[in-house]
Design an enzyme around this catalytic site. Structure first.
Site, PDB file in Angstrom:
ATOM      1  N   GLU A  93      -5.871  -1.861  -6.415  1.00  0.00           N
ATOM      2  CA  GLU A  93      -6.559  -3.112  -6.139  1.00  0.00           C
ATOM      3  C   GLU A  93      -7.299  -3.678  -7.342  1.00  0.00           C
ATOM      4  O   GLU A  93      -7.868  -2.939  -8.147  1.00  0.00           O
ATOM      5  CB  GLU A  93      -7.540  -2.933  -4.969  1.00  0.00           C
ATOM      6  CG  GLU A  93      -6.793  -2.670  -3.672  1.00  0.00           C
ATOM      7  CD  GLU A  93      -7.673  -2.692  -2.446  1.00  0.00           C
ATOM      8  OE1 GLU A  93      -7.155  -3.037  -1.373  1.00  0.00           O
ATOM      9  OE2 GLU A  93      -8.869  -2.358  -2.546  1.00  0.00           O
TER      10      GLU A  93
ATOM     11  N   CYS B 194     -14.655  -4.879   3.694  1.00  0.00           N
ATOM     12  CA  CYS B 194     -13.682  -5.005   2.610  1.00  0.00           C
ATOM     13  C   CYS B 194     -12.373  -5.513   3.198  1.00  0.00           C
ATOM     14  O   CYS B 194     -12.135  -5.405   4.399  1.00  0.00           O
ATOM     15  CB  CYS B 194     -13.478  -3.684   1.882  1.00  0.00           C
ATOM     16  SG  CYS B 194     -13.083  -2.295   2.934  1.00  0.00           S
TER      17      CYS B 194
ATOM     18  N   HIS C 205      -2.903  -5.619  -6.073  1.00  0.00           N
ATOM     19  CA  HIS C 205      -3.145  -6.815  -5.278  1.00  0.00           C
ATOM     20  C   HIS C 205      -4.629  -7.151  -5.249  1.00  0.00           C
ATOM     21  O   HIS C 205      -5.478  -6.319  -5.544  1.00  0.00           O
ATOM     22  CB  HIS C 205      -2.599  -6.648  -3.854  1.00  0.00           C
ATOM     23  CG  HIS C 205      -3.173  -5.472  -3.124  1.00  0.00           C
ATOM     24  ND1 HIS C 205      -2.647  -4.199  -3.244  1.00  0.00           N
ATOM     25  CD2 HIS C 205      -4.219  -5.362  -2.273  1.00  0.00           C
ATOM     26  CE1 HIS C 205      -3.355  -3.371  -2.489  1.00  0.00           C
ATOM     27  NE2 HIS C 205      -4.316  -4.046  -1.897  1.00  0.00           N
TER      28      HIS C 205
ATOM     29  N   HIS D 157       0.804  -1.218   0.000  1.00  0.00           N
ATOM     30  CA  HIS D 157       0.000   0.000   0.000  1.00  0.00           C
ATOM     31  C   HIS D 157       0.844   1.278   0.000  1.00  0.00           C
ATOM     32  O   HIS D 157       0.298   2.379  -0.049  1.00  0.00           O
ATOM     33  CB  HIS D 157      -0.932   0.015   1.219  1.00  0.00           C
ATOM     34  CG  HIS D 157      -2.054  -0.971   1.125  1.00  0.00           C
ATOM     35  ND1 HIS D 157      -1.930  -2.271   1.551  1.00  0.00           N
ATOM     36  CD2 HIS D 157      -3.315  -0.845   0.636  1.00  0.00           C
ATOM     37  CE1 HIS D 157      -3.071  -2.895   1.341  1.00  0.00           C
ATOM     38  NE2 HIS D 157      -3.932  -2.064   0.786  1.00  0.00           N
TER      39      HIS D 157
ATOM     40  N   TRP E  46     -12.267   4.527  -1.858  1.00  0.00           N
ATOM     41  CA  TRP E  46     -12.709   3.530  -2.822  1.00  0.00           C
ATOM     42  C   TRP E  46     -14.223   3.307  -2.814  1.00  0.00           C
ATOM     43  O   TRP E  46     -14.754   2.614  -3.677  1.00  0.00           O
ATOM     44  CB  TRP E  46     -12.001   2.198  -2.552  1.00  0.00           C
ATOM     45  CG  TRP E  46     -12.291   1.626  -1.194  1.00  0.00           C
ATOM     46  CD1 TRP E  46     -13.334   0.814  -0.839  1.00  0.00           C
ATOM     47  CD2 TRP E  46     -11.534   1.838  -0.003  1.00  0.00           C
ATOM     48  NE1 TRP E  46     -13.272   0.520   0.495  1.00  0.00           N
ATOM     49  CE2 TRP E  46     -12.176   1.122   1.041  1.00  0.00           C
ATOM     50  CE3 TRP E  46     -10.365   2.549   0.287  1.00  0.00           C
ATOM     51  CZ2 TRP E  46     -11.697   1.116   2.350  1.00  0.00           C
ATOM     52  CZ3 TRP E  46      -9.891   2.542   1.592  1.00  0.00           C
ATOM     53  CH2 TRP E  46     -10.543   1.839   2.610  1.00  0.00           C
TER      54      TRP E  46
ATOM     55  N   HIS F 113      -8.667  -8.247   2.173  1.00  0.00           N
ATOM     56  CA  HIS F 113      -7.777  -8.944   1.249  1.00  0.00           C
ATOM     57  C   HIS F 113      -7.771 -10.439   1.557  1.00  0.00           C
ATOM     58  O   HIS F 113      -7.613 -10.815   2.715  1.00  0.00           O
ATOM     59  CB  HIS F 113      -6.341  -8.427   1.402  1.00  0.00           C
ATOM     60  CG  HIS F 113      -6.239  -6.937   1.348  1.00  0.00           C
ATOM     61  ND1 HIS F 113      -6.266  -6.147   2.466  1.00  0.00           N
ATOM     62  CD2 HIS F 113      -6.118  -6.103   0.287  1.00  0.00           C
ATOM     63  CE1 HIS F 113      -6.164  -4.876   2.101  1.00  0.00           C
ATOM     64  NE2 HIS F 113      -6.074  -4.823   0.794  1.00  0.00           N
TER      65      HIS F 113
ATOM     66  N   GLU G 223     -15.205  -9.084  11.358  1.00  0.00           N
ATOM     67  CA  GLU G 223     -15.397  -7.658  11.622  1.00  0.00           C
ATOM     68  C   GLU G 223     -16.743  -7.345  12.252  1.00  0.00           C
ATOM     69  O   GLU G 223     -16.833  -6.501  13.142  1.00  0.00           O
ATOM     70  CB  GLU G 223     -15.266  -6.843  10.324  1.00  0.00           C
ATOM     71  CG  GLU G 223     -13.862  -6.747   9.796  1.00  0.00           C
ATOM     72  CD  GLU G 223     -13.737  -5.740   8.661  1.00  0.00           C
ATOM     73  OE1 GLU G 223     -14.693  -4.971   8.426  1.00  0.00           O
ATOM     74  OE2 GLU G 223     -12.678  -5.729   8.014  1.00  0.00           O
TER      75      GLU G 223
ATOM     76  N   TYR H 157      -8.881  -0.463  -9.591  1.00  0.00           N
ATOM     77  CA  TYR H 157      -8.740   0.978  -9.356  1.00  0.00           C
ATOM     78  C   TYR H 157      -7.409   1.307  -8.701  1.00  0.00           C
ATOM     79  O   TYR H 157      -6.698   0.432  -8.197  1.00  0.00           O
ATOM     80  CB  TYR H 157      -9.898   1.514  -8.504  1.00  0.00           C
ATOM     81  CG  TYR H 157     -10.131   0.761  -7.217  1.00  0.00           C
ATOM     82  CD1 TYR H 157      -9.344   0.982  -6.087  1.00  0.00           C
ATOM     83  CD2 TYR H 157     -11.158  -0.167  -7.117  1.00  0.00           C
ATOM     84  CE1 TYR H 157      -9.555   0.295  -4.923  1.00  0.00           C
ATOM     85  CE2 TYR H 157     -11.383  -0.860  -5.948  1.00  0.00           C
ATOM     86  CZ  TYR H 157     -10.580  -0.621  -4.845  1.00  0.00           C
ATOM     87  OH  TYR H 157     -10.787  -1.313  -3.689  1.00  0.00           O
TER      88      TYR H 157
ATOM     89  N   GLU I 280      -4.261   2.630  -2.707  1.00  0.00           N
ATOM     90  CA  GLU I 280      -5.042   1.418  -2.977  1.00  0.00           C
ATOM     91  C   GLU I 280      -4.944   1.091  -4.462  1.00  0.00           C
ATOM     92  O   GLU I 280      -5.602   1.715  -5.279  1.00  0.00           O
ATOM     93  CB  GLU I 280      -6.511   1.622  -2.585  1.00  0.00           C
ATOM     94  CG  GLU I 280      -6.766   1.664  -1.099  1.00  0.00           C
ATOM     95  CD  GLU I 280      -6.588   0.326  -0.416  1.00  0.00           C
ATOM     96  OE1 GLU I 280      -6.198  -0.660  -1.069  1.00  0.00           O
ATOM     97  OE2 GLU I 280      -6.835   0.258   0.800  1.00  0.00           O
TER      98      GLU I 280
END
Length: 197
Positions: free
Chosen positions: A132, A83, A48, A41, A175, A85, A103, A119, A130
């Site tokens: 991604e 959101c 990624h 990042h 994002w 990874h 979460e 993006y 970001e």
């Protein structure tokens, strides 16, 4: 749109807590390696794999979250339901279900793939980037969220008009609109035209 019931149980990585690896991908989403999360990042960012989840209640309201103030990236901003990874080698669908439970303390009663979006969003506040290749998911939630306070400060269920009002007033993740706009066709298919998405 493929629709699959989703269940999730809390799980932990078998690596150490001090190094989280992300899956690096090319412009077509093909895995080309791994990188440590923070380094991926840092400017200019390394492309990624990521995922974004949009869950709705029975009234067609979107569950949004305010990210915890202690997070190193985009703390305190509002964003979509969840959101994150996938771990290297983890399917994005499995990661989305796992992370939603970790979460928010809920498992989607329904989770469906909603495409991908690529993006590049610099975050001026943190200086992070970001880059991604993001897998999108839409679904339903029937339980009341029980957020992990280390991850989530607050949650809210919002209809489209309230989201637009909040988006004009509050700070949202860099994002957020990109992933929401990319997911809108699947959101409309899930919620129906009367929900207004």
């Amino acid at each position: 749109m493929p629709i699959t019931p989703a269940t999730a149980t809390p799980s932990s990585s078998n690596g150490t807590a001090d190094e989280i690896l992300l899956e690096l991908v090319d412009e077509n989403g093909v895995t080309i390696g791994t990188a440590e999360k923070l380094s991926a990042h840092q400017p200019p960012g390394r492309l990624h794999r990521a995922f974004s989840v949009f869950l709705f209640d029975e009234r067609g309201r979107l569950l949004i979250q305010q990210r915890a103030l202690g997070k190193y990236h985009s703390p305190g901003v509002w964003s979509n339901t969840c959101c994150g990874h996938p771990y290297p080698g983890e399917a994005p669908f499995a990661a989305a279900a796992r992370r939603t439970y970790e979460e928010l303390g809920v498992s989607p009663s329904l989770l469906a793939e909603a495409g991908t979006v690529r993006y590049n969003h610099p975050d001026p506040d943190s200086g992070l980037v970001e880059q991604e290749y993001n897998h999108l998911f839409v679904g339903l939630v029937q339980a009341e969220p029980r957020p992990d306070p280390e991850e989530v400060a607050r949650t809210a269920f919002v209809p489209p008009a309230e989201l637009a009002e909040r988006h004009g007033r509050d700070t949202f993740s860099a994002w957020f609109m990109t992933v929401l706009d990319a997911a809108r066709p699947a959101v409309r298919e899930l919620t129906g035209t009367s929900a207004g998405w």
